[in-house]
Write a protein that holds these residues in place. Structure first.
Motif, PDB file in Angstrom:
ATOM      1  N   TRP A  89       0.519  -1.228  -0.184  1.00 44.34           N
ATOM      2  CA  TRP A  89      -0.135  -0.089  -0.089  1.00 44.34           C
ATOM      3  C   TRP A  89       0.609   1.520   0.262  1.00 44.34           C
ATOM      4  O   TRP A  89       2.025   1.017   0.460  1.00 44.34           O
ATOM      5  CB  TRP A  89      -0.391   0.192   1.207  1.00 44.34           C
ATOM      6  CG  TRP A  89      -0.374  -0.149   2.751  1.00 44.34           C
ATOM      7  CD1 TRP A  89      -0.459   1.064   3.290  1.00 44.34           C
ATOM      8  CD2 TRP A  89       0.050  -0.983   2.606  1.00 44.34           C
ATOM      9  NE1 TRP A  89       0.183   0.942   4.902  1.00 44.34           N
ATOM     10  CE2 TRP A  89       0.580  -0.581   4.877  1.00 44.34           C
ATOM     11  CE3 TRP A  89       0.753  -2.145   3.016  1.00 44.34           C
ATOM     12  CZ2 TRP A  89       1.514  -1.552   5.820  1.00 44.34           C
ATOM     13  CZ3 TRP A  89       1.125  -3.582   4.349  1.00 44.34           C
ATOM     14  CH2 TRP A  89       1.920  -2.422   5.116  1.00 44.34           C
TER      15      TRP A  89
ATOM     16  N   ASP B 226      -2.805   6.351   1.868  1.00 43.63           N
ATOM     17  CA  ASP B 226      -3.880   5.569   1.964  1.00 43.63           C
ATOM     18  C   ASP B 226      -4.047   5.047   3.613  1.00 43.63           C
ATOM     19  O   ASP B 226      -5.753   5.250   3.734  1.00 43.63           O
ATOM     20  CB  ASP B 226      -3.960   3.689   1.079  1.00 43.63           C
ATOM     21  CG  ASP B 226      -3.056   3.462   0.085  1.00 43.63           C
ATOM     22  OD1 ASP B 226      -2.712   4.428  -0.433  1.00 43.63           O
ATOM     23  OD2 ASP B 226      -2.939   2.442  -0.592  1.00 43.63           O
TER      24      ASP B 226
ATOM     25  N   PRO C 100      -6.185  -0.907   2.599  1.00 42.81           N
ATOM     26  CA  PRO C 100      -6.874   0.024   3.385  1.00 42.81           C
ATOM     27  C   PRO C 100      -8.775   0.251   4.180  1.00 42.81           C
ATOM     28  O   PRO C 100      -8.639   0.378   4.779  1.00 42.81           O
ATOM     29  CB  PRO C 100      -7.487   1.007   1.998  1.00 42.81           C
ATOM     30  CG  PRO C 100      -6.297   0.655   0.968  1.00 42.81           C
ATOM     31  CD  PRO C 100      -6.140  -0.608   1.220  1.00 42.81           C
TER      32      PRO C 100
ATOM     33  N   ALA D 207      -6.451   3.608  -3.405  1.00 41.27           N
ATOM     34  CA  ALA D 207      -7.747   3.764  -2.019  1.00 41.27           C
ATOM     35  C   ALA D 207      -8.507   3.618  -2.490  1.00 41.27           C
ATOM     36  O   ALA D 207      -9.578   3.355  -1.443  1.00 41.27           O
ATOM     37  CB  ALA D 207      -6.852   4.429  -1.002  1.00 41.27           C
TER      38      ALA D 207
ATOM     39  N   GLU E 200      -2.780   7.548  -6.527  1.00 44.56           N
ATOM     40  CA  GLU E 200      -2.915   7.012  -5.335  1.00 44.56           C
ATOM     41  C   GLU E 200      -4.435   7.086  -4.359  1.00 44.56           C
ATOM     42  O   GLU E 200      -4.501   5.739  -4.184  1.00 44.56           O
ATOM     43  CB  GLU E 200      -1.477   7.837  -4.196  1.00 44.56           C
ATOM     44  CG  GLU E 200      -0.742   7.343  -3.657  1.00 44.56           C
ATOM     45  CD  GLU E 200       0.725   8.247  -3.489  1.00 44.56           C
ATOM     46  OE1 GLU E 200       0.436   8.781  -2.387  1.00 44.56           O
ATOM     47  OE2 GLU E 200       1.719   9.110  -3.304  1.00 44.56           O
TER      48      GLU E 200
END
Length: 412
Positions: A66, A70, A296, A370, A366
């Motif tokens: 990740w 996140d 997430p 997420a 990003e």
């Protein structure tokens, strides 16, 4: 972009009385179940919780990765006990260009997941090598006849195939290698799509875990849920040889994950519902439908359950169903993109969709992973010269897609 090649040594079965009682029974010790148990331990240290897993170890054989952004502060704190790999920046490679992005990227293996949970949770909480025969709103029955009564039961077992969801498949094989000389890779390569596509969107994922240690994964977005171990292993051999990486293979992993493009979510919930039992993780529908990203959503769900852990079990189950419906509605955009990917792009040309996407703003990328894309970012993904036919894209969005109700592996 998920998983782990490590397999910790088998552990002895956890002690358990013929019949026992707990406040919360969590069935399934994967990412979702383990994080729920940890969140409960942190928020309610006095609460009696059982984490029940059929395998020897928690977390299976996976790697989860990740971006730093996140998670909020609470999510970062929840993952603090876990030993993680971390890099400042990563690379992507496509036929048309390569790009370096500065984001902080983290990765967690199931080996370290298991070790941290055994440190953080009480010895009475973890029950591995416990096969579950059935569960209901008042407890869990094991295959050996043991009954574990509980105020609240949460089902975190992985989902089975479902005729009510549609889409394609993400098929992968990963390999951990100790190279015989320093490999020279400094940062992760999240996508290397300069490889032969083989009638799918194919890319290779590379993590440098040490000067002489590499994790390399070959991934395919393909129409059919078929994993040919022989073919993928041979392609991994070829990729390693092309880069001059030779050495000892320490472990590996394979997987077949659904890429959800649509379906009847209410029917999916009904298919998996056990009255009064909460559902979390992929079984509850808490996944990124396009990327199969989980961290997430697993963290968010674990913290929410810890917040409402004192509710009666049936109320918590209803709350989780409501949250799952909201998650389904919130992720419609990603399912639509998946429909275009599978329905409008020729398999060997699917890489063009991601090639265009990775030219966009770093934070947009990003937030996309997420599942937190903003309205303007969604528009930005769609605006501009499309990498597929507009007519085909509209047709794909109007179509129903193939049901996600089967998968198989072949030895080759």
């Amino acid at each position: 972009m998920h998983r782990s090649p490590h397999s910790p040594p088998p552990s002895a079965p956890s002690p358990a009385s013929p019949d026992s009682r707990t406040e919360i029974a969590i069935v399934g010790g994967g990412l979702a179940g383990g994080l729920i148990a940890l969140a409960l331990r942190k928020r309610h240290p006095e609460m009696n919780v059982m984490l029940i897993e059929g395998q020897d170890v928690l977390g299976g054989n996976h790697r989860w990765s990740w971006f730093d952004t996140d998670l909020d502060a609470a999510g970062t704190e929840l993952l603090a006990p876990f030993r993680k790999s971390e890099w400042q920046g990563y690379d992507v490679h496509f036929p048309a260009y390569s790009r370096k992005l500065p984001s902080i990227y983290r990765s967690l293996t199931s080996e370290d997941f298991d070790a941290a949970l055994r440190r953080e949770l009480s010895q009475q909480s973890i029950h591995t090598r416990r096969d579950v025969a059935s569960l209901d709103s008042s407890g869990v029955t094991l295959t050996n006849g043991t009954r574990i009564s509980a105020r609240t039961v949460i089902d975190c077992r992985g989902p089975g195939p479902s005729k009510h969801l549609t889409g394609g498949w993400q098929v992968f094989m990963g390999r951990l290698t100790r190279t015989d000389r320093p490999h020279g890779v400094q940062k992760p390569v999240i996508m290397d799509a300069r490889v032969d596509q083989h009638d799918a969107y194919r890319f290779v994922y590379v993590l440098p875990l040490g000067a002489n240690e590499l994790f390399v994964e070959d991934t395919y977005y393909q129409d059919d849920p078929v994993l040919d171990r022989s073919a993928l292993s041979g392609r991994l051999d070829q990729y390693h040889a092309q880069h001059g990486w030779h050495g000892e293979i320490l472990g590996g992993e394979t997987g077949i994950l659904p890429v959800i493009t649509g379906g009847d979510f209410a029917a999916f919930q009904a298919e998996n519902r056990i009255q009064g039992v909460g559902r979390a993780g992929a079984r509850g529908g808490f996944v990124h439908p396009l990327t199969s990203y989980t961290i997430p959503f697993a963290v968010e769900t674990a913290l929410a359950i810890a917040e409402d852990a004192e509710l009666p079990g049936e109320q918590l189950a209803a709350l989780l169903e409501t949250q799952a419906r909201r998650h389904w509605a919130r992720t419609k955009f990603y399912r639509s993109l998946g429909s275009i990917l599978f329905g409008a792009a020729e398999p060997g040309e699917r890489y063009r969709v991601f090639e265009r996407f990775y030219r966009l703003d770093e934070m947009l990328i990003e937030r996309f992973y997420a599942g937190k894309s903003r309205f303007a970012e969604k528009a930005r993904v769609l605006i501009g010269k499309p990498p597929v036919s507009v007519i085909k894209a509209l047709g794909a969005l109007a179509g129903t897609g193939a049901p996600l109700n089967a998968h198989k592996e072949t030895i080759g």
